[in-house]
Design a protein around this motif. Structure first.
Motif, PDB file in Angstrom:
ATOM      1  N   LEU A 373     -19.769  18.131  21.573  1.00  0.00           N
ATOM      2  CA  LEU A 373     -19.237  16.767  21.551  1.00  0.00           C
ATOM      3  C   LEU A 373     -18.009  16.717  20.661  1.00  0.00           C
ATOM      4  CD1 LEU A 373     -19.799  13.882  22.615  1.00  0.00           C
ATOM      5  CD2 LEU A 373     -21.030  13.456  20.471  1.00  0.00           C
ATOM      6  N   ASN A 374     -16.916  16.203  21.197  1.00  0.00           N
ATOM      7  CA  ASN A 374     -15.681  16.048  20.442  1.00  0.00           C
ATOM      8  C   ASN A 374     -15.368  14.560  20.331  1.00  0.00           C
ATOM      9  OD1 ASN A 374     -13.168  16.704  19.188  1.00  0.00           O
ATOM     10  ND2 ASN A 374     -12.149  16.329  21.161  1.00  0.00           N
ATOM     11  N   SER A 375     -15.198  14.083  19.112  1.00  0.00           N
ATOM     12  CA  SER A 375     -14.966  12.659  18.878  1.00  0.00           C
ATOM     13  C   SER A 375     -13.527  12.417  18.467  1.00  0.00           C
ATOM     14  CB  SER A 375     -15.903  12.137  17.779  1.00  0.00           C
ATOM     15  OG  SER A 375     -17.247  12.314  18.148  1.00  0.00           O
ATOM     16  N   GLN A 376     -12.914  11.426  19.097  1.00  0.00           N
ATOM     17  CA  GLN A 376     -11.588  10.943  18.701  1.00  0.00           C
ATOM     18  C   GLN A 376     -11.662   9.422  18.631  1.00  0.00           C
ATOM     19  OE1 GLN A 376      -9.022  12.718  21.718  1.00  0.00           O
ATOM     20  NE2 GLN A 376      -8.420  14.320  20.279  1.00  0.00           N
ATOM     21  N   GLY A 377     -12.085   8.936  17.467  1.00  0.00           N
ATOM     22  CA  GLY A 377     -12.347   7.510  17.339  1.00  0.00           C
ATOM     23  C   GLY A 377     -13.570   7.151  18.164  1.00  0.00           C
ATOM     24  N   ALA A 378     -13.442   6.116  18.982  1.00  0.00           N
ATOM     25  CA  ALA A 378     -14.560   5.701  19.832  1.00  0.00           C
ATOM     26  C   ALA A 378     -14.667   6.550  21.095  1.00  0.00           C
ATOM     27  CB  ALA A 378     -14.407   4.230  20.208  1.00  0.00           C
ATOM     28  N   ARG A 379     -13.622   7.311  21.401  1.00  0.00           N
ATOM     29  CA  ARG A 379     -13.629   8.110  22.627  1.00  0.00           C
ATOM     30  C   ARG A 379     -14.343   9.430  22.381  1.00  0.00           C
ATOM     31  NH1 ARG A 379     -11.038   8.499  27.522  1.00  0.00           N
ATOM     32  NH2 ARG A 379     -10.645  10.606  28.315  1.00  0.00           N
ATOM     33  N   GLN A 380     -15.349   9.700  23.169  1.00  0.00           N
ATOM     34  CA  GLN A 380     -16.131  10.917  23.045  1.00  0.00           C
ATOM     35  C   GLN A 380     -15.925  11.786  24.287  1.00  0.00           C
ATOM     36  OE1 GLN A 380     -17.859  11.064  20.122  1.00  0.00           O
ATOM     37  NE2 GLN A 380     -17.240   8.948  19.666  1.00  0.00           N
ATOM     38  N   THR A 381     -15.794  13.086  24.059  1.00  0.00           N
ATOM     39  CA  THR A 381     -15.715  14.042  25.164  1.00  0.00           C
ATOM     40  C   THR A 381     -16.868  15.020  25.031  1.00  0.00           C
ATOM     41  OG1 THR A 381     -13.301  13.878  25.287  1.00  0.00           O
ATOM     42  CG2 THR A 381     -14.329  15.795  26.319  1.00  0.00           C
ATOM     43  N   LEU A 382     -17.702  15.054  26.062  1.00  0.00           N
ATOM     44  CA  LEU A 382     -18.846  15.953  26.083  1.00  0.00           C
ATOM     45  C   LEU A 382     -18.527  17.141  26.975  1.00  0.00           C
ATOM     46  CD1 LEU A 382     -21.853  16.431  25.280  1.00  0.00           C
ATOM     47  CD2 LEU A 382     -22.469  15.275  27.420  1.00  0.00           C
ATOM     48  N   GLU A 383     -18.641  18.344  26.436  1.00  0.00           N
ATOM     49  CA  GLU A 383     -18.426  19.575  27.188  1.00  0.00           C
ATOM     50  C   GLU A 383     -19.779  20.186  27.534  1.00  0.00           C
ATOM     51  OE1 GLU A 383     -15.358  22.731  26.091  1.00  0.00           O
ATOM     52  OE2 GLU A 383     -17.256  23.742  25.617  1.00  0.00           O
ATOM     53  N   LEU A 384     -19.973  20.503  28.814  1.00  0.00           N
ATOM     54  CA  LEU A 384     -21.210  21.129  29.278  1.00  0.00           C
ATOM     55  C   LEU A 384     -20.883  22.479  29.893  1.00  0.00           C
ATOM     56  CD1 LEU A 384     -21.170  17.869  30.345  1.00  0.00           C
ATOM     57  CD2 LEU A 384     -23.591  18.411  30.646  1.00  0.00           C
ATOM     58  N   GLU A 385     -21.748  23.458  29.655  1.00  0.00           N
ATOM     59  CA  GLU A 385     -21.617  24.768  30.275  1.00  0.00           C
ATOM     60  C   GLU A 385     -23.015  25.332  30.527  1.00  0.00           C
ATOM     61  OE1 GLU A 385     -19.300  29.078  29.731  1.00  0.00           O
ATOM     62  OE2 GLU A 385     -19.167  27.530  28.164  1.00  0.00           O
ATOM     63  N   SER A 386     -23.208  25.900  31.732  1.00  0.00           N
ATOM     64  CA  SER A 386     -24.513  26.422  32.119  1.00  0.00           C
ATOM     65  C   SER A 386     -24.407  27.899  32.476  1.00  0.00           C
ATOM     66  CB  SER A 386     -25.047  25.637  33.324  1.00  0.00           C
ATOM     67  OG  SER A 386     -26.230  26.221  33.827  1.00  0.00           O
ATOM     68  N   ASP A 387     -25.535  28.593  32.336  1.00  0.00           N
ATOM     69  CA  ASP A 387     -25.567  30.006  32.707  1.00  0.00           C
ATOM     70  C   ASP A 387     -25.924  30.207  34.179  1.00  0.00           C
ATOM     71  OD1 ASP A 387     -28.159  29.101  32.472  1.00  0.00           O
ATOM     72  OD2 ASP A 387     -28.929  30.912  31.492  1.00  0.00           O
ATOM     73  N   THR A 388     -26.174  29.096  34.909  1.00  0.00           N
ATOM     74  CA  THR A 388     -26.503  29.180  36.332  1.00  0.00           C
ATOM     75  C   THR A 388     -26.096  27.888  37.018  1.00  0.00           C
ATOM     76  OG1 THR A 388     -28.283  29.669  37.928  1.00  0.00           O
ATOM     77  CG2 THR A 388     -28.850  28.283  36.044  1.00  0.00           C
ATOM     78  N   PHE A 389     -25.995  27.933  38.316  1.00  0.00           N
ATOM     79  CA  PHE A 389     -25.609  26.762  39.097  1.00  0.00           C
ATOM     80  C   PHE A 389     -26.658  25.658  38.959  1.00  0.00           C
ATOM     81  CE2 PHE A 389     -25.796  24.709  43.435  1.00  0.00           C
ATOM     82  CZ  PHE A 389     -24.648  23.930  43.274  1.00  0.00           C
TER      83      PHE A 389
END
Length: 442
Positions: A373-389
């Motif tokens: 999770l990356n926060s820039q004020g109220a704006r949040q960016t969630l990064e997801l990564e999986s080892d399978t489909f």
């Protein structure tokens, strides 16, 4: 008006024939006059429709007093209402009934002219593939039900009621055979869910995937089919229904899907047993020039075949741009995914994926999904990564009201997906719940 969304406005007559007494005519006259005067100035008002399903009722529903019903219908919707509308709003487009061929009582629910309602999928429990049997000029009503999410169910049900056939759950379901229909469609598409929460989740997936399947088919035939309105947008109480937004304004899977299958430039995939056809629908007023990138890959991310080609699609056209045939074993059909993307310069503007068997037969693996999770004020960016489909990845916030930029999406092995949302609580990472299709049964 501000959003540029056109409105199909029904008059409040539906599924009935009315006795046209003098008092009734007086009442509906002033009801229509008052309301049309109230809304006639809006530029978003596309048309006024006289009624919902009254013409098809007279033509096809074996109603009593047929001759009286025809005469009453003709007078109300082809004489009185057009006369009243012409007097106060002659610029408005009037369509007497929905569905209608435009020729009174002549095949009012045909896919050859006018608009069409199709309920074979849902009421007759026909499979989603039946959507491809029809080529309506304008599909003005079709749909599938789903349950709201668990957070919404908890507002009206105790944990002891967490069974879709409990008294409380059946009270919050006003279509008497709907819960069994939902189970039927789950059985067509998915493995049986392991618990109540998973059942709610996959019910939203059948709804989202069914409507996607129908809309993509209709949009592939742009020029013949010029519109598709699914039933319905929202709810007036917390309930199982055909809506894509529940009573508390929480988006169901369908609403997230709709932002993709209704986007102006659509890439859709038409699958067969061993083949895939790639279509581009360009609903814009200018041509689109780009490159299709496609690949067939395993769930672990191993590329089996891949390719690319340049494409050019004129304004307001739908074109099949690629057909690929594969020689796959039954095991490979259950463990591969075909994906395609449309790139314009350095941007992927749309994409899609498809497999060769129903989702219940896919050999999906239990994923390990990492979150950042990356926060820039109220704006949040969630990064997801999986080892399978992963299919239909759902991001949930059990304790907070958060609307994410994308949800119920596919996550490909070892590829990062970024989702944004607004909140001042940057400590939400520990509260985020993520699941995918395989978690509904394993």
């Amino acid at each position: 008006d501000r959003l540029g969304l056109l409105v199909w406005q029904d008059l409040m007559f539906a599924c009935s024939i009315y006795e046209l007494t003098d008092d009734f005519i007086e009442e509906i006259h002033w009801e229509i006059i008052d309301n049309i005067r109230r809304i006639r100035h809006h530029p978003s008002l596309a048309l006024i429709c006289g009624n919902n399903e009254n013409e098809v009722a007279v033509a096809d529903w074996n109603i009593p007093s047929l001759e009286y019903s025809k005469a009453s219908y003709r007078r109300q919707y082809h004489e009185l209402i057009p006369e009243w509308l012409t007097a106060i709003a002659p610029e408005l487009i009037y369509w007497p009934s929905s569905p209608s061929s435009g020729h009174m009582f002549e095949s009012p629910n045909s896919d050859c002219s006018g608009d069409m309602h199709y309920w074979g999928v849902w009421h007759n429990t026909e499979p989603f593939t039946y959507y491809r049997k029809y080529y309506p000029r304008f599909m003005s009503e079709f749909g599938l039900q789903s349950f709201p999410e668990l957070k919404t169910v908890k507002t009206f049900a105790l944990e002891s009621d967490f069974n879709i056939f409990s008294k409380v759950m059946e009270h919050h379901q006003k279509n008497s055979t709907a819960n069994s229909k939902i189970l039927t469609y789950i059985g067509m598409m998915f493995r049986y869910p392991k618990d109540f929460s998973s059942l709610l989740y996959v019910s939203q997936l059948i709804q989202a995937e069914g409507i996607r399947y129908g809309v993509e088919h209709m949009r592939r035939h742009y020029g013949r089919c010029m519109g598709a309105l699914y039933w319905q947008l929202n709810d007036c109480w917390p309930v199982a229904s055909w809506s894509s937004i529940d009573y508390y304004h929480r988006y169901k899977a369908l609403h997230y899907h709709s932002s993709k299958f209704y986007q102006p430039i659509l890439l859709s995939l038409e699958e067969g047993k061993d083949e895939v056809m790639v279509h581009i629908t360009n609903d814009c007023l200018s041509a689109v020039h780009g490159q299709i990138k496609w690949q067939l890959e395993t769930f672990s991310g191993e590329v089996i075949q891949q390719g690319s080609l340049s494409v050019s699609v004129s304004a307001q056209q739908a074109v099949r741009v690629l057909k690929r045939t594969f020689q796959l074993t039954e095991e490979e059909r259950c463990s591969t995914v075909f994906r395609a993307e449309l790139w314009v310069e350095d941007d992927c503007i749309c994409s899609n994926q498809v497999s060769f068997v129903p989702d219940k037969h896919l050999e999906l693996k239990k994923p390990t999904i990492t979150l950042k999770l990356n926060s820039q004020g109220a704006r949040q960016t969630l990064e997801l990564e999986s080892d399978t489909f992963c299919k239909y990845v759902e991001i949930g916030f059990p304790k907070a009201e958060v609307r994410v930029s994308d949800n119920y999406f596919c996550l490909f092995a070892h590829e990062k997906k970024h989702v944004t949302f607004e909140t001042k609580n940057s400590d939400l990472l520990s509260e985020i719940q993520v699941r995918s299709l395989v978690d509904s049964y394993l």
